[in-house]
Write an enzyme that holds these catalytic residues in place. Sequence first.
Site, PDB file in Angstrom:
ATOM      1  N   LYS A   1      47.362  44.306  40.560  1.00 29.49           N
ATOM      2  CA  LYS A   1      48.186  44.636  39.703  1.00 29.49           C
ATOM      3  C   LYS A   1      48.968  46.048  41.118  1.00 29.49           C
ATOM      4  O   LYS A   1      49.904  46.781  40.911  1.00 29.49           O
ATOM      5  CB  LYS A   1      48.056  45.626  38.894  1.00 29.49           C
ATOM      6  CG  LYS A   1      48.068  44.889  37.763  1.00 29.49           C
ATOM      7  CD  LYS A   1      49.633  45.310  37.399  1.00 29.49           C
ATOM      8  CE  LYS A   1      50.221  44.446  35.792  1.00 29.49           C
ATOM      9  NZ  LYS A   1      51.846  44.597  35.484  1.00 29.49           N
TER      10      LYS A   1
ATOM     11  N   ASP B   1      48.303  49.139  30.197  1.00 30.75           N
ATOM     12  CA  ASP B   1      47.245  48.189  29.605  1.00 30.75           C
ATOM     13  C   ASP B   1      46.119  48.342  30.418  1.00 30.75           C
ATOM     14  O   ASP B   1      44.839  48.084  30.358  1.00 30.75           O
ATOM     15  CB  ASP B   1      47.188  46.992  28.274  1.00 30.75           C
ATOM     16  CG  ASP B   1      48.331  46.143  28.878  1.00 30.75           C
ATOM     17  OD1 ASP B   1      48.069  46.387  30.748  1.00 30.75           O
ATOM     18  OD2 ASP B   1      49.552  45.556  28.625  1.00 30.75           O
TER      19      ASP B   1
HETATM   20  C1  LIG Z   1      45.515  41.327  34.739  1.00 28.41           C
HETATM   21  C2  LIG Z   1      46.662  40.886  34.682  1.00 28.41           C
HETATM   22  N1  LIG Z   1      47.391  39.743  34.838  1.00 28.41           N
HETATM   23  C3  LIG Z   1      48.420  39.665  34.829  1.00 28.41           C
HETATM   24  C4  LIG Z   1      49.019  40.495  33.858  1.00 28.41           C
HETATM   25  C5  LIG Z   1      49.931  40.160  33.708  1.00 28.41           C
HETATM   26  O1  LIG Z   1      51.242  41.137  34.165  1.00 28.41           O
HETATM   27  P1  LIG Z   1      53.238  40.715  34.097  1.00 28.41           P
HETATM   28  O2  LIG Z   1      52.516  42.053  32.406  1.00 28.41           O
HETATM   29  O3  LIG Z   1      53.803  41.004  35.337  1.00 28.41           O
HETATM   30  O4  LIG Z   1      53.695  39.538  33.482  1.00 28.41           O
HETATM   31  C6  LIG Z   1      48.817  41.673  34.055  1.00 28.41           C
HETATM   32  C7  LIG Z   1      49.418  43.201  33.099  1.00 28.41           C
HETATM   33  O5  LIG Z   1      49.448  43.772  32.659  1.00 28.41           O
HETATM   34  C8  LIG Z   1      47.377  41.994  34.153  1.00 28.41           C
HETATM   35  O6  LIG Z   1      46.438  43.409  33.737  1.00 28.41           O
END
Ligand SMILES: Cc1ncc(COP(=O)(O)O)c(C=O)c1O
Length: 407
Positions: free
Chosen positions: A77, A124
Amino acid sequence: METFKWKVNSTARKEGEKASVAFFTKEVAEKVRNFHQGFDLYRPTPLRVLNHLAKHMGVSGIYVKDESYRFGLNSFKALGGSYAIGRYLAQQLTMNMQDVSFEMLRSPDVKQQIGDITFATATDGNHGRGVAWAAQQLRQQAVVYMPKDSAQIRLDNIKATGARASITDLNYDNTVRYVKQTARENGWVLVQDTSWEGYTDIPTWIMQGYLTMVAEALEQMQEVGADMPTHVFIQVGVGSIAGAVQGLFASLFNEKRPITAIVEPNKADCHYLSSMAEDGKTRHVTGSMDTIMAGLACGEPNPISWGIMRDYSDMFISCPDYVSAKGMRMLGNPLGDDPRVISGESGAVTTGLISFLMKEEILQEARERLQLDEHSRILVFNTEGDTDPENYRRIVWDGAYPVPGIE
Ligand SMILES: Cc1ncc(COP(=O)(O)O)c(C=O)c1O
């Protein structure tokens, strides 16, 4: 009841009418990567080649881009938050991004010119940690709000950067609304990874930040002598990651892009529901969205990425939580001399899903519609490691979320 649900995309617009991917080109990816390469902590994260697993599943290759190694933050992220903050500061300095480096932005001279800025966000966990980390690196402030029931360790990791962080009693989407208002009242700069009318620049920059991950993965596939992937599985929350991944693939390969599946938890499957509606418009999920995949517990698609997903995805799949739990166990306990991957709840769902798709009778039609077979080269993104280590152990050691029917 938790169950597998899938929908072949039937609302993609015709060539010439599709969402523009002009913000996600090779040239943009190069610019973004150039910025990230300027960080002391920058290293390409590993691409793990799981040959034994591929053989076991009856496909040609499984490639896992392991973002648990990103900047020591255990998730992909920070790529987005750091690039968006960099772009914002470059704009404040009326400079081009090409002429701006992370080192320069943190220098006392430049800090003095820019002054004190507070960056705010809802998260989150992973996005907020990335924003807080980037703000700390740039000697700026961050304020971070988290949804109800967020893990204490994720809050503590954000606070460890010096940010002000707290857990609200709201769900994710309402936490976003809350920070939007609070930032406006306090004159903070909102760095949110989703968009709405009148708020599109920063979310677009965040998505562009993720291009470093995709560009590295494609380069690494070449380095290991693999042809381009035939399939990509992407897990989504608001969908920004999928928009970036699909945007770059569409702009690089056009009609020859890989077959792409969008993957969500049953409890927060707003993209699947939007696809089911077949009118091209988004649908929302409300309430607590109590899935173990905390990073994917978002009920409202990002409109920017939804446009791209709608036009370039092949299938939308909604999964039970045990799929992610199985993926965590599989990646942590590799076959033969396959490398081990520590994958958290939101990172492992795609690998877990592939195992169900390849083995389960009830998913035979989905497998065929996706054209998954012994020729398939599948790319997945392990978007987080054990960002909640206690829950990771509970799932992997204690067998929490067992697959139904398997003792
Ligand atoms: C570990 C992880 N994978 C995938 C995502 C998904 O990303 P997006 O919200 O851009 O779809 C998040 C989003 O917070 C995440 O923390």
